[in-house]
Design an enzyme around this catalytic site. Structure first.
Site, PDB file in Angstrom:
ATOM      1  N   SER A  39      46.938 -55.717  46.992  1.00  0.00           N
ATOM      2  CA  SER A  39      46.571 -55.012  47.959  1.00  0.00           C
ATOM      3  C   SER A  39      46.670 -53.302  48.282  1.00  0.00           C
ATOM      4  O   SER A  39      46.346 -53.056  46.758  1.00  0.00           O
ATOM      5  CB  SER A  39      46.800 -54.741  49.063  1.00  0.00           C
ATOM      6  OG  SER A  39      45.989 -54.860  50.401  1.00  0.00           O
ATOM      7  N   ASP A  71      37.844 -62.023  50.552  1.00  0.00           N
ATOM      8  CA  ASP A  71      38.957 -61.205  51.371  1.00  0.00           C
ATOM      9  C   ASP A  71      39.054 -60.169  51.976  1.00  0.00           C
ATOM     10  O   ASP A  71      37.929 -59.550  51.621  1.00  0.00           O
ATOM     11  CB  ASP A  71      39.994 -60.546  50.181  1.00  0.00           C
ATOM     12  CG  ASP A  71      40.642 -59.767  49.933  1.00  0.00           C
ATOM     13  OD1 ASP A  71      40.910 -59.420  51.863  1.00  0.00           O
ATOM     14  OD2 ASP A  71      41.518 -59.831  49.229  1.00  0.00           O
ATOM     15  N   HIS A  85      43.676 -62.894  52.027  1.00  0.00           N
ATOM     16  CA  HIS A  85      43.881 -61.521  51.237  1.00  0.00           C
ATOM     17  C   HIS A  85      45.654 -61.856  50.530  1.00  0.00           C
ATOM     18  O   HIS A  85      46.359 -62.178  50.933  1.00  0.00           O
ATOM     19  CB  HIS A  85      44.440 -61.041  52.012  1.00  0.00           C
ATOM     20  CG  HIS A  85      44.925 -59.319  51.835  1.00  0.00           C
ATOM     21  ND1 HIS A  85      43.758 -58.272  51.199  1.00  0.00           N
ATOM     22  CD2 HIS A  85      46.031 -58.611  51.779  1.00  0.00           C
ATOM     23  CE1 HIS A  85      44.256 -57.641  50.444  1.00  0.00           C
ATOM     24  NE2 HIS A  85      45.178 -57.172  51.533  1.00  0.00           N
TER      25      HIS A  85
END
Length: 516
Positions: free
Chosen positions: A231, A458, A486
């Protein structure tokens, strides 16, 4: 309107999704408390690479690390870093590290970052370890660290718990009075952060954290950086590659952020990501037998939006004195979209809200997202660090007309979720420090091959961002997981896992464009 959502595996989602679904016990995924017992001299010794680092920072690159046993086979330590990488005389800060030594023939250290910005790598590493390939744990010391401003490192401090509670649960109107109230709230954050954090607040940008990583690489004894970033951790990794292309070893950037995008575009595309993920949940829910959402997917989405709008007018009661506002309801829904294993919990929460008119489970989920404990304390400073890092990395347009125009675009593109991503231009209102000037090469020319991973649906880091980052980095290859939620590595399938393991351990670069 809420604080923009973190771009990270939501609260230890890689390891805790099953816990959230089966038991709803966050504590089962907590890191054991430190047991500070010195380990033997061999484990304690920090070999280092012998590099001197930039002029004036030789002591930081040359420091030794005294590792201590902190339970369960883990070792912990603290490293020193300069407060400012532009001024050797500005003072120093501390960086907390935690590692699991390699169990087999050791290659080196694998630094990791869970995202955020603001998520604790020290907390995350214990839940990450069981999800990576066995070959990886044999070959690498797994190392988690809290970046500057975060957690156990020298950290950002802002509001007290009561004020933070109020801010994270408050709803705002979009008229002039409502936006002024929102601006006042954001200025209160800015003032509190400046007063309680001091000069560190101006030094927690991503570039400074990437320079810390290079120092840690050298202190850990690695000639090249091996890194697994999720991320926001992909932004940190891409920034490192741009600053130190010659030091790039094996970098995996999972749940990628497109570093070419401006903050307004990021916010708008993330809103669409959550809208799409929520629709996927609704369709899955309605295909099952115990779904509270009636009609087709469009009708189900409208029911959820109606629930949130009703909560703004009349917050949902709970068994406690707290009530579920629209903002808390949004957080409670959004957190379950990070991992499709959490969808059954969202069904339970919506069933309670629609059928009983109460919000106990939605409140639990919102607290789970915000790291709020049952006693009203917070287990991390992730909200504070998230705001501080983002305010130094870039800011959205704060022109009132521009923000209203963005609201219209958001509501058109994402009718259910879009409005919660509006008015981000006020987030840094009154911030004491300016945006840090970019000093890195977006393309990381000359870097070794970098693996970029994207998940097709996502919500937090939309797939188009992975495509963008892979196009931007000169040496990147794109690995795609066709799935929900995610990030991918550690929670998807053997196709992704085997490709990443072979890259990290053997140096085998996946075929560009591989889809799993």
């Amino acid at each position: 309107m809420t604080t923009p959502l973190s771009r990270r595996p939501a609260r230890r989602a890689l390891a805790c999704a099953a816990t959230l679904v089966l038991a709803l016990v966050v504590g089962a995924c907590s890191v054991p408390p430190k047991q500070q017992t010195p380990v033997d001299d061999v484990a304690t010794a920090a070999a280092g690479t012998g590099e001197t680092g930039p002029e004036g920072f030789e002591d930081f690159y040359g420091q030794g690390l005294a590792w201590e046993d902190c339970g369960g086979g883990w070792e912990c330590t603290t490293a020193r870093a300069p407060l400012s990488w532009a001024d050797p005389g500005a003072g120093e800060i501390e960086l907390a590290l935690k590692r699991l030594p390699a169990t087999g023939e050791r290659i080196g250290s694998l630094l990791t970052n869970p995202g955020g910005p603001g998520a604790s790598g020290v907390d995350f590493i214990a839940t990450l370890a069981p999800t990576v390939g066995e070959r990886v744990t044999e070959a690498y010391d797994l190392v988690g660290f809290d970046p500057r401003g975060v957690g156990l490192s020298s950290s950002v401090v802002c509001l007290d718990d009561a004020a933070k509670d109020e801010s994270l649960s408050r709803d705002y109107d979009t008229d002039e009075a409502g936006l002024e109230a929102l601006a006042e709230d954001r200025r209160a954050w800015a003032d509190a952060c400046a007063e309680n954090t001091g000069d560190l607040l101006g030094q927690v940008d991503t570039q400074s954290a990437a320079r810390d990583m290079d120092m840690l690489r050298a202190v850990l004894g690695d000639e090249k950086l091996a890194y697994l970033g999720y991320s926001y951790g992909t932004q940190l990794g891409a920034t490192y590659a741009g600053l130190f292309p010659e030091k790039v070893g094996r970098l995996v950037l999972d749940g990628a952020i497109d570093t070419t995008l401006d903050p307004d575009t990021i916010s708008e595309q993330q809103a669409v990501g959550f809208e799409d993920a929520l629709r996927a949940y609704v369709e899955d829910c309605q295909a099952g037998g115990e779904c509270p959402l009636r009609g087709d997917a469009d009708q189900g989405m409208r029911q959820i939006r109606s629930l949130l709008d009703a909560a703004k007018a009349n917050p949902l009661p709970t068994d406690s004195e707290r009530r579920v506002t629209q903002t808390l309801g949004f957080y409670g829904i959004a957190v379950t979209l990070y991992n499709d294993q959490s969808w059954p919990v969202l069904t339970q929460a919506l069933t309670e809200a629609f059928e009983e008119g109460t919000g106990n489970l939605l409140l639990y989920l919102a607290d789970f997202y915000n790291d709020r404990n049952a006693d009203g304390t917070y287990s991390s400073n992730s909200s504070e660090a998230f705001r501080a890092v983002n305010c130094l990395d870039g800011r959205q347009d704060d022109d009132p007309e521009a923000m209203q125009a963005q609201l219209e675009r958001l509501e058109e593109a994402a009718p259910t979720m879009g409005s919660f991503f509006a008015f981000g231009g006020l987030t840094c209102d009154g911030w004491a420090y300016p945006v840090a000037e970019p000093e890195f090469d977006l393309h990381a020319e000359g870097a070794a091959p970098v693996v970029v991973i994207g998940t097709t649906n996502d919500p937090a880091t939309p797939y188009v961002w992975a495509e963008g980052l892979a196009d931007t980095l000169d040496s990147a290859v794109l690995l795609t997981w066709e799935g929900e939620g995610h990030t991918a590595y550690g929670r998807s399938n053997a196709c992704v896992g085997d490709a990443v393991d072979a890259y990290l351990v053997d140096g085998t670069v996946p075929e560009d464009g591989l889809r799993c």
